[in-house]
Scaffold this active site. Sequence first.
Site, short mmCIF file in Angstrom:
data_model
loop_
_atom_site.label_atom_id
_atom_site.label_comp_id
_atom_site.label_asym_id
_atom_site.label_seq_id
_atom_site.Cartn_x
_atom_site.Cartn_y
_atom_site.Cartn_z
N LEU A 330 0.82 -1.21 0.00
CA LEU A 330 0.00 0.00 0.00
C LEU A 330 0.85 1.25 0.00
O LEU A 330 0.45 2.29 -0.50
CB LEU A 330 -0.90 0.02 1.24
CG LEU A 330 -2.00 -1.02 1.33
CD1 LEU A 330 -2.63 -1.01 2.71
CD2 LEU A 330 -3.05 -0.75 0.27
N GLY A 331 2.01 1.14 0.58
CA GLY A 331 2.86 2.32 0.64
C GLY A 331 4.00 2.12 1.60
O GLY A 331 4.17 1.05 2.19
N GLY A 334 6.57 5.63 7.75
CA GLY A 334 7.78 6.08 8.40
C GLY A 334 8.58 4.94 9.02
O GLY A 334 9.78 5.05 9.21
N PHE A 335 7.92 3.85 9.32
CA PHE A 335 8.61 2.78 10.02
C PHE A 335 8.71 1.51 9.20
O PHE A 335 9.07 0.47 9.71
CB PHE A 335 7.91 2.50 11.35
CG PHE A 335 7.87 3.71 12.24
CD1 PHE A 335 8.95 4.01 13.05
CD2 PHE A 335 6.78 4.55 12.24
CE1 PHE A 335 8.93 5.13 13.86
CE2 PHE A 335 6.75 5.68 13.04
CZ PHE A 335 7.83 5.97 13.86
N GLY A 336 8.39 1.64 7.93
CA GLY A 336 8.48 0.47 7.08
C GLY A 336 7.30 0.39 6.14
O GLY A 336 6.35 1.17 6.24
N LYS A 352 1.67 -3.65 8.64
CA LYS A 352 2.84 -2.78 8.68
C LYS A 352 4.05 -3.62 9.07
O LYS A 352 4.10 -4.19 10.15
CB LYS A 352 2.62 -1.66 9.69
CG LYS A 352 3.72 -0.61 9.66
CD LYS A 352 3.46 0.48 10.69
CE LYS A 352 2.43 1.49 10.24
NZ LYS A 352 2.97 2.49 9.30
N ASP A 449 4.78 12.59 14.58
CA ASP A 449 4.90 12.57 13.12
C ASP A 449 3.53 12.74 12.46
O ASP A 449 3.15 11.97 11.59
CB ASP A 449 5.58 11.28 12.67
CG ASP A 449 6.12 11.39 11.24
OD1 ASP A 449 6.17 12.53 10.71
OD2 ASP A 449 6.47 10.35 10.66
#
Length: 642
Positions: A330-331, A334-336, A352, A449
């Site tokens: 999906l994208g 910031g953390f992976g 995630k 963030d």
Amino acid sequence: MRMETKNFMTPLRISLCFILLFLTTTSAQAPVYSYNSCMNSTSISPTYKTNVKSLLSWITNDSSISKGFNYTTISSNNGGDNDGYGDAVYGLYSCRYDITGYFCQFCLTTAVNEISRLCPDSVTAILWYDVCILRYSNQSFHGKVSLSPTWNVTGPRKIKNSTETKRIEDAMEGLITKATIETKQFWAVEEFDWGDNETLYGWVQCDRDLPSDECRKCLNAMLEIFPQCCGTKVQWAVFAPTCGMRMDDEKFYQKSDDNGTSTSRKLIISFSVLGSVALLCFSVYCFLYRKRVRKDEMMLDEETLNGDLPTIPLITILNSTNNFSKASKLGEGGFGPVYKGILPDGRQIAVKRLSQFSGQGSEEFRNEVMFIAKLQHRNLVRLLACCLQEKEKILVYEYMSNASLDSHLFDDEKKKQLDWKLRLRIIHGIARGILYLHEDSRLRVIHRDLKPSNVLLDDEMNAKISDFGLARAFEIGQNQANTKRVMGTYGYMAPEYAMEGLFSVKSDVFSFGVLVLEIITGNKNSGFHLLEHGQSLLLYAWNIWCAGKCLELMDLALVKSFIASEVEKCIHIALLCVQQDEADRPTISTVVLMLGSDTIPLPKPNHPAFSVGRMTLNEASTSGSSKNLSINDVTVSTMLPR
Ligand SMILES: *[C@@H]1O[C@H](CO)[C@@H](O)[C@H](O)[C@H]1NC(C)=O
Ligand SMILES: *[C@@H]1O[C@H](CO)[C@@H](O)[C@H](O)[C@H]1NC(C)=O
Ligand SMILES: *[C@@H]1O[C@H](CO)[C@@H](O)[C@H](O)[C@H]1NC(C)=O
Ligand SMILES: *[C@@H]1O[C@H](CO)[C@@H](O)[C@H](O)[C@H]1NC(C)=O
Ligand SMILES: *[C@@H]1O[C@H](CO)[C@@H](O)[C@H](O)[C@H]1NC(C)=O
Ligand SMILES: *[C@@H]1O[C@H](CO)[C@@H](O)[C@H](O)[C@H]1NC(C)=O
Ligand SMILES: *[C@@H]1O[C@H](CO)[C@@H](O)[C@H](O)[C@H]1NC(C)=O
């Protein structure tokens, strides 16, 4: 009567699966099944085939499947006795005892789907998976031991010295006694203190329909096989159709043994339903607490007691995301990376996959994840489960069908669908989500963030904040030297955070202000200097506000739907949020009040903070960013409003 078997899977395929069972590599593996045994026949009657089909649909449809064991006989008794006896199908399913509920069902559903492919035209079939078994036959086998076929697998690790074989045998014998005589539960697990800081984990289980002496007979037969097949190995397992035993140097089951300390018991992930999503926790792969968590690490002890976060096995995640395929990505967060997953029952999840980093303390990280799971609010994306297997750290969130705010806001076509009413609702939603993080949850959480890509939209376009709690989780897992690492995104970070690494609730308020301005203008703060204005969005907004031409800021897409007073109020509030001095910025509760009221007088904002050019922080050292500051400083001074 016994299951007869003639036909085994090719060694190649089987060995592939064995690797899955026992190797602890982290590369993506997709175990399908562990072993099977089919008996073909050329003369299967159509009635028998139909009965097999009914049996399989009975399994997937059995409401007591969550209990993990049942058997049935399907025979066609539609009036005539003719089809009766010879065409009867006897079926049984069984999950490993610690696997219940959803994942038992998942394993069995997979087995049902695969059995007709693996054993087509079979009179009898047995399919072993890592955590469940499915059998059917034309002969009744209920309550009877079956020792044929047996199969074994071993892992690569060898025992240190040959006397250990005997030790292992003794240990397993103890487990058999426990399962068949002491507890009579037909299963037992135990942690064995092996010396040298080593713990070995044992498991034995029989079919629950066996009398206990038959169970004992079956397990003893497995124990006899052990020295021949696996006596030199630390990791091994032996299975028959009606029982199995396994030993490993990692905890592969989920329940504590009965002697578990209260601490470890507390931590055992229960199989409770988490909210509306009944993801149940278990995993061969995602073991939970390899070592007992020391008291001083139990920062969240109380909370852990009240409800646990389910773990989801890596195998399920791999299956649901097609082994983290590109297509399911999906994208990149910031953390992976984040993947879309579809569980076997059709539910969608967002997966995630946290990128790895050194110095990660797993226990602390786990505590953090547990903690994140406690943060539940309608404007927060909900964490459903996790998988912390070996080096993988995976968080499973509810899936948001409308992706992130930035994908709408910064897309010329899509932004047209975001009318003012909707944008205002999104602004309110984000504010309420932050309010919950800052003040309403029991522990103050600073997001650090906030940005449009961390605001997700559900199918009704409700805003939900994602990635909360992760900055803290990551920081806790860092080495001391790195603890000051800034984790925000330039363009949204308050200056005190970007420059000095100081964060507070007020730095989130700053980011919120930037977000609001972006929602209203439809422009990125961080990309803004590229536009004709040659200045940051914040300064541009400030200048226009001072000139009393607020509405010029507005996204042209809003022309038809905007309400001037509301737009002006939001810009005003946003400017209050992005003030240079954090003490001047309102708290988020004040922001929520101001947003919700038409009567509260708003103070006059001071000059906003300069904004720092776009850059990801991981690349930029703190000293590097102060360079940026001076560049922007120049801009600031030239842009000061009259
Ligand atoms: C059993 O059936 C499978 C699939 O049709 C076939 O590949 C296999 O050769 C058969 N085995 C025997 C022993 O007939
Ligand atoms: C499951 O059971 C329901 C009713 O209990 C029935 O309508 C449905 O057809 C069954 N599904 C299967 C696959 O057998
Ligand atoms: C097992 O299957 C039978 C037959 O379908 C069913 O009546 C029963 O409720 C199931 N559950 C248990 C726990 O026996
Ligand atoms: C089961 O099937 C096998 C192979 O077709 C057959 O030899 C055997 O007689 C059958 N047993 C029963 C009880 O029908
Ligand atoms: C094997 O290990 C045991 C203790 O673990 C020790 O007492 C014994 O001497 C060892 N035997 C050999 C041959 O090294
Ligand atoms: C056991 O673990 C402790 C701490 O983890 C370590 O200091 C010690 O050296 C280990 N002992 C052995 C024999 O590996
Ligand atoms: C263990 O498994 C291997 C390979 O699958 C097989 O060759 C061996 O005969 C088995 N050993 C026993 C004792 O069953």
